[in-house]
Design an enzyme around this catalytic site. Structure first.
Site, PDB file in Angstrom:
ATOM      1  N   GLU A   1     -44.864 -65.072  87.606  1.00  0.00           N
ATOM      2  CA  GLU A   1     -45.346 -65.013  88.998  1.00  0.00           C
ATOM      3  C   GLU A   1     -45.515 -66.432  89.552  1.00  0.00           C
ATOM      4  OE1 GLU A   1     -49.185 -65.491  90.947  1.00  0.00           O
ATOM      5  OE2 GLU A   1     -49.542 -63.662  89.766  1.00  0.00           O
ATOM      6  N   HIS A   2     -46.100 -67.316  88.736  1.00  0.00           N
ATOM      7  CA  HIS A   2     -46.235 -68.715  89.185  1.00  0.00           C
ATOM      8  C   HIS A   2     -44.855 -69.368  89.380  1.00  0.00           C
ATOM      9  CE1 HIS A   2     -50.600 -70.004  88.414  1.00  0.00           C
ATOM     10  NE2 HIS A   2     -50.580 -68.685  88.353  1.00  0.00           N
TER      11      HIS A   2
ATOM     12  N   GLU B   1     -55.936 -72.325  84.477  1.00  0.00           N
ATOM     13  CA  GLU B   1     -56.413 -71.097  85.117  1.00  0.00           C
ATOM     14  C   GLU B   1     -57.194 -70.251  84.121  1.00  0.00           C
ATOM     15  OE1 GLU B   1     -53.343 -68.740  86.983  1.00  0.00           O
ATOM     16  OE2 GLU B   1     -54.762 -67.210  87.652  1.00  0.00           O
TER      17      GLU B   1
END
Lengths: 443, 436
Positions: free
Chosen positions: A68-69, A145
């Protein structure tokens, strides 16, 4: 009683489905949902892929989220970072999120910029380019994160441990962000394998919501998404299933950063199934009855009120929108001086009593009134509607299921709620977690 | 490249130049003014009320009184105790939320058209005649105290408190409006009554409504709802000092990351250079992925998950503040990158391309915020609080467009003062120590 009369009179008619929704499918399998809201010249595009953390290859935890990143890096025609820069150059905002069952990307822009958004979103559906340098820096970002969201939070660590204990076999046991030791080893091939396999029009749902007509969306979608080749690697989403759960699991996490100890309980719980949402609806209402209000719910009344209250805070939570069985959760934060065992026992006593006596009729009526009204309030937030449809379709529900859901909730009876509580709130299929400060746990 | 060309072309097309909303001002027969956007599509109204002053009006030694009082507004009124009040509200399917910050007590309400009068009457009773029952007070006090104990172990809150202490001297802004364990524990029912009279009064009201309601209906409703409040409250606090100095403050806290706040003085909302400053901050530390700090600290170096900076305008103080978290081993490097960026923007300003792109972003993004009755009511009440006029949504983008490269250069040189930056680092940073 006045209260009761009010609840019965108000909103007596089930609201006609208020949002204006159109659906169609492109030849390559892309499902399209259009939700019209012409109040402001704004549109949201979302693309939902039917793949998430529970679809990852073994040993590659975190790859769905890592990808996704990486989707914000380049394509054949866009340089790294240019995707977001293009959205921002239009005054728009974009972002993405990953769950166990789906990965979704969205942009919010002025309505006349939709075509460009479709152009760049369709481009990265099949044409992503990732360099080794992208991998190195972005892997560092997801590791930060994890440190920020999970490792810095005892509450998040407890939930992660409980999930791993709750699911004996199903991949819902794996954290979306990934286990640190596996995240550190994720590489370019892992990301591209996941991408090539799962990112294709026949594994995606396009949701467009806002100031746009279905005809406009159809034409633009045909132009931009229509030419994309479907993937032949898309199979039924059959994950390893849970064996019968026959033994209660308990764990304690002690951490110096904890100030308020609490007890958290999760039970394995069924999810909404296409055409069969009754049980999930009963559980949704059960969660409201047990913990939906800080004043009137069973937990508030039984644990927080009275002469000797046991808890500072207590609640119940359940979300049935998932592909496979999920969890029904309870939490109790005891008053200072009340130990976790006492708080947990009080919580269990309340559940036992509830299963014996069933819900108060007024409480049930009030919750249904609020559910009906929430359909009116929900129309104010077209992004929220886009998410509602996108998420449901991404986990295998249909548009019909989404539109039936308020009526299914409305039809839930007191008996069904009790039955759902009896079936689901079974400690053999539960995990109980205690979060404690270090000193207390050592005593 | 093909994509770039297309994007550039589209920028040249007309962006929606302004937010397409029609704000009416409504003054009730009793003299209370509200801003209104009528939008009859969905049968409900969103109502936002602010009372200026907020927790800064706490009496001496009573820190936390206004916060606790605000939390008790939904705990019973008149003959309704907290449970009866909640049942009445839920039966109407109305929602009311009450909050307090350093500058205001806020009320956010939404209610259906079909039972609007009942919902407004119930809200009126809560606001004007709260019961402050002993048992409800003890229950909610327990929740506030639990929150305070959690704050004491939350690195972000710890950093914030440290920064406030250093910045604001003996002004109320120097401490959290939630109070301390000791001050909250000692609050009495009389303190609640005093806090209510001090902070909820007609001389400090701001109201906005959006949704299925006309000006004709809103006017009388304002008097019904708010006319019974006392005419005046406690005097508003004075201007706050700004005592921040350049340097680093480290506070030890266990964990894999250090949490960092960095700040120096900001710029007033009514300063003629405010828009230039906004554009500069957007370029440096805006929430977009292409902002400089996001690019340098996250994308190029992978030192953080997210970083941003903000122009903070309180009623009585302004700050330019940023925040991020980074692993204890890399936080020192991240601090140096921020210092470099701070110097760079002050001395070199920004490029023409950055200025144009950021203007396009800010002007294009502005209309997207007016999407729904709830957000519109919130924006409208916020505008009143900072002294804007109802035509602001129609003129705001022109003010952004009017900012020139010369403005930006001049403002950058004075706004960004690397030597004045105070970094508060909460964690176990390696190679970073307190400078004073």
């Amino acid at each position: 009683m006045l209260r009761r009369t009010l609840a019965l009179c108000l909103l007596a008619a089930t609201p006609a489905l208020a949002e204006d929704v159109t659906t169609f499918q492109l030849d390559n399998g892309l499902e399209v949902v259009v939700i019209e809201d012409h109040r402001a010249p704004v549109v949201t595009q979302m693309v939902w892929y039917r793949t998430g953390a529970a679809d990852e290859a073994p040993g590659l935890s975190g790859i769905a989220h890592f990808l996704e990143h990486l989707m914000f890096k380049g394509t054949d025609t866009l340089a790294p970072g240019e995707f977001s820069a293009t959205v921002e150059a239009q005054g728009g905002n974009d972002n993405a999120f990953t769950s166990w069952d789906y990965t979704a990307y969205f942009q919010r822009v002025a309505a006349d910029r939709l075509d460009l958004m479709m152009q760049i979103e369709s481009d990265r559906m099949r044409n992503l380019k990732i360099s080794e340098e992208d991998i190195t820096t972005e892997r560092a970002v997801i590791i930060e994160e994890r440190k920020q969201r999970t490792d810095s939070s005892p509450a998040a660590l407890l939930q992660e441990q409980m999930r791993a204990a709750q699911f004996l076999n199903h991949p819902y046991r794996i954290p979306i962000i990934g286990w640190m030791h596996e995240m550190e080893a994720l590489d370019r091939d892992d990301a591209l394998d996941h991408y090539t396999r799962f990112y294709a029009p026949n594994n995606a749902i396009l949701v467009v919501a806002g100031d746009v007509t279905p005809e406009q969306v159809r034409e633009m979608a045909q132009t931009h998404y229509g030419p994309l080749a479907p993937s032949d690697a898309i199979t039924d989403r059959v994950r390893p299933a849970e064996p019968p759960q026959i033994a209660e699991r308990r764990l304690t996490l002690a951490d110096a950063r904890v100030s308020e100890p609490y007890v958290l309980r999760t039970y394995l719980a069924p999810e909404r199934d296409p055409g069969a949402q009754e049980q999930a609806a009963a559980l949704t209402i059960l969660a409201e009855l047990l913990g939906g209000s800080g004043q009137t719910s069973l937990f508030a009344q039984g644990l927080q009120f009275g002469v000797n209250p046991v808890a500072v805070y207590a609640s119940a939570y359940y979300s049935g929108t998932a592909l496979d069985d999920g969890t029904f959760g309870l939490v109790v934060v005891p008053m200072p001086g009340v130990d976790l065992a006492t708080a947990e026992a009080a919580m269990d006593d309340l559940i036992t009593t509830f299963i014996d006596t069933g819900p108060d009729a007024d409480d049930l009526a009030r919750i249904k009134t609020q559910i009906r009204a929430s359909e009116i309030y929900a129309r104010d937030n077209v992004d929220g509607l886009a998410r509602r449809y996108g998420e449901a379709l991404a986990v295998g529900l249909t548009v019909q299921d989404v539109q039936d859901w308020p009526n299914v909730l409305e039809a839930v009876t007191a008996e069904q709620v009790v039955e759902a509580a009896r079936d689901t709130l079974n400690r053999d299929r539960a995990v109980t977690g205690w979060l404690m400060p270090e000193a207390e746990a050592a005593e | 490249m093909k994509m770039l060309k297309l994007a550039t072309l589209l920028i040249a097309c007309a962006l929606p130049a302004r937010a397409e909303i029609n704000i009416q001002t409504v003054t009730s027969p009793g003299g209370i003014t509200a801003w209104l956007v009528t939008e009859p599509d969905i049968p409900f109204t969103a109502l936002e009320i602010r009372f200026r002053g907020g927790t800064s009006l706490d009496a001496s030694g009573k820190r936390g009184a206004i916060n606790l009082m605000t939390a008790l507004i939904e705990e019973g009124t008149g003959d309704l105790d907290s449970v009866a009040f909640a049942r009445a509200r839920d039966s109407l399917a109305a929602s009311y939320s009450f909050s307090a910050d350093q500058d205001s007590v806020g009320v956010s309400a939404r209610f259906l058209t079909e039972n609007r009068d009942q919902a407004v009457d119930l809200l009126r009773r809560a606001l004007t005649e709260p019961r402050f029952d002993v048992d409800a007070t003890e229950r909610v006090r327990g929740q506030v105290l639990a929150g305070l104990r959690q704050d004491a172990k939350d690195p972000r809150t710890l950093a914030n408190q440290r920064l406030r202490e250093m910045a604001f001297g003996d002004h109320p802004y120097a401490t959290t409006g939630d109070g301390t364990i000791d001050s909250v524990s000692a609050l009495t029912r009389d303190d609640m009554v005093t806090a209510h009279l001090a902070s909820i009064a007609r001389d400090r009201i701001y109201v906005a409504a959006a949704g299925d309601i006309t000006a004709e209906d809103l006017g009388p409703m304002l008097d019904t709802l708010l006319g019974g409040l006392p005419p005046t409250g406690a005097p508003l606090p004075p201007r706050a000092p700004m005592n921040l100095t350049g340097g680093i403050t480290v506070q030890d806290f266990p964990g894999p990351q250090a949490t960092v706040l960095f700040a120096h003085e900001g710029i007033k909302r009514d300063d003629p250079d405010f828009f230039a400053a906004s554009i500069l901050n957007e370029i440096l530390g805006g929430g977009r992925f292409s902002a400089r700090l996001m690019t340098e600290v996250r994308d190029r170096r992978g030192l953080t998950y997210g970083i941003g900076s903000y122009l903070i305008g309180y009623d009585q103080a302004e700050m330019l503040m940023g925040q991020f978290s980074s692993a204890n081993g890399t936080v020192g490097q991240a601090v140096e990158v921020i210092r470099d960026e701070w110097r760079k923007i002050a001395t070199e300003g920004v490029t023409e391309a950055e200025l144009e792109k950021t203007k396009t972003y800010l002007t294009g993004n502005y209309p997207l915020r007016f999407d729904g009755n709830g957000p519109i009511a919130g924006m409208l009440v916020g505008m009143q609080m900072i002294g804007l006029s109802p035509d602001y949504p129609k003129t705001r983008n022109a003010m952004v467009e009017a900012v020139t490269m010369e403005d930006v250069k001049r403002v950058a040189a004075t706004l960004f003062r690397e030597g004045d930056l105070r970094f508060v680092v909460v964690g176990e940073p390696e190679g970073v120590t307190s400078t004073d």
